[in-house]
Enzyme design. Sequence first.
Site, mmCIF file in Angstrom:
data_model
loop_
_atom_site.group_PDB
_atom_site.id
_atom_site.type_symbol
_atom_site.label_atom_id
_atom_site.label_comp_id
_atom_site.label_asym_id
_atom_site.label_seq_id
_atom_site.Cartn_x
_atom_site.Cartn_y
_atom_site.Cartn_z
ATOM 1 N N GLY A 1 39.288 55.322 40.357
ATOM 2 C CA GLY A 1 40.408 55.975 39.706
ATOM 3 C C GLY A 1 41.140 54.976 38.818
ATOM 4 N N SER B 1 34.437 50.572 40.402
ATOM 5 C CA SER B 1 35.335 50.899 39.301
ATOM 6 C C SER B 1 36.735 50.385 39.637
ATOM 7 C CB SER B 1 35.290 52.405 39.041
ATOM 8 O OG SER B 1 35.893 52.725 37.811
ATOM 9 N N TRP B 2 37.764 51.248 39.620
ATOM 10 C CA TRP B 2 39.086 50.795 40.073
ATOM 11 C C TRP B 2 39.003 50.241 41.496
ATOM 12 C CZ3 TRP B 2 43.797 49.061 39.879
ATOM 13 C CH2 TRP B 2 44.669 49.242 40.971
ATOM 14 N N ASP C 1 26.757 51.558 31.294
ATOM 15 C CA ASP C 1 28.096 51.981 31.734
ATOM 16 C C ASP C 1 29.037 51.991 30.534
ATOM 17 O OD1 ASP C 1 30.617 52.258 32.894
ATOM 18 O OD2 ASP C 1 30.122 50.996 34.611
ATOM 19 N N HIS D 1 27.826 54.613 34.846
ATOM 20 C CA HIS D 1 28.934 54.162 35.690
ATOM 21 C C HIS D 1 28.898 54.739 37.097
ATOM 22 C CE1 HIS D 1 32.939 52.583 36.481
ATOM 23 N NE2 HIS D 1 33.346 53.783 36.850
#
Length: 363
Positions: A58, A133-134, A308, A340
């Site tokens: 996120g 990711s986050w 990605d 991704h």
Amino acid sequence: MDFSALQRTSKIVDEWRYPEATARNSGLLQVDQAPDHRLYWEEYGNPEGEPVMVLHGGPGGACSPVMARYFDPARYRIVLFDQRGCGKSEPTVAADGPARALANNTTAHLIADINRLRDALGITGKMHVFGGSWGSTLAMAYAIAHPDACASLILRGIFLGAPEDLHFMYQGNAATYAEDPFALTEPGSYVSYPQAWADFLAPIAPADRGDVMKAYKAIFDMTAQSDAERRHQLEAALAWSVWEGTISNMIPDEADEGKFGDAAFALSFAQIEAHYFANHLFMAPGHILDNAATLARIPIHIVHGRFDLVCPLTQASRLVAALGEAGAEPATFVITNAGHSAMERETALALTAIMDGLPAIAG
């Protein structure tokens, strides 16, 4: 051509090594007051096993049972939780509004929440920290703050969150789009996803596209006074959410937007991301790379998709270079033929193989 079928060939389906399971334990943990924040958490696997703390992406995403499938349930004690403001945690942006859900919602709060969850679950020693990711950003920020709690970091789709990283994904050629939508005036994710880019820019007036993230944040911060304004906010949240969901896949499934097209998910996801991005992820500029020497003390395993376009491979390359300058190469650095998403076959298999091969946490 059936592009949905083509997209499914890039996803992991039957190749999972470990079956999807039902959580053996779950609950809500009170982590803050005024406003209250309660984290929804689940446990899978061996209650006596090596703990793995799983950090979702996120900011503003959520966990799901499939995220426990990267881990041998006989070996690992797997902890999933939804970060503040999203998923099944309380309050959420979608159910309770941004004023409550975004209050006391910063990276420092999330780092503290991980320790509160550790304490509540009786995790006293080192643990593996797994994030994409986050989630990779939060894992590294946690490790910088609490290196002695981390046996290893397993990171997918490195996100450093520098201004140029966000500009690549959210700005691109937006400023000149109205005059020439196909002009390659700036680098960006839009190059490979022209229709999705058009849909993403649609809620923003051409005059406001010089700073797309600022324009979206203004929509989300607006106190809606009419049904039309509320529809505009929802349309903007869905456009933001679906844009990221689409470009997360090397081969998007245009027939199924998945959770990213769900109104409740999109409202939380988009507004939490905009909140964090408008505040530079609530970290000092360069915080991750400036603390590479601390990270270099911890075995780090990286999996990143070559294609990605949410978090381009350059972000992983910058991290690897910084670790090398600090005196420690990553324990693993795998570049997959994927985008991704953690659900793309090569990436999912690489993450599972890393978890299967990790040295046991020393007792």
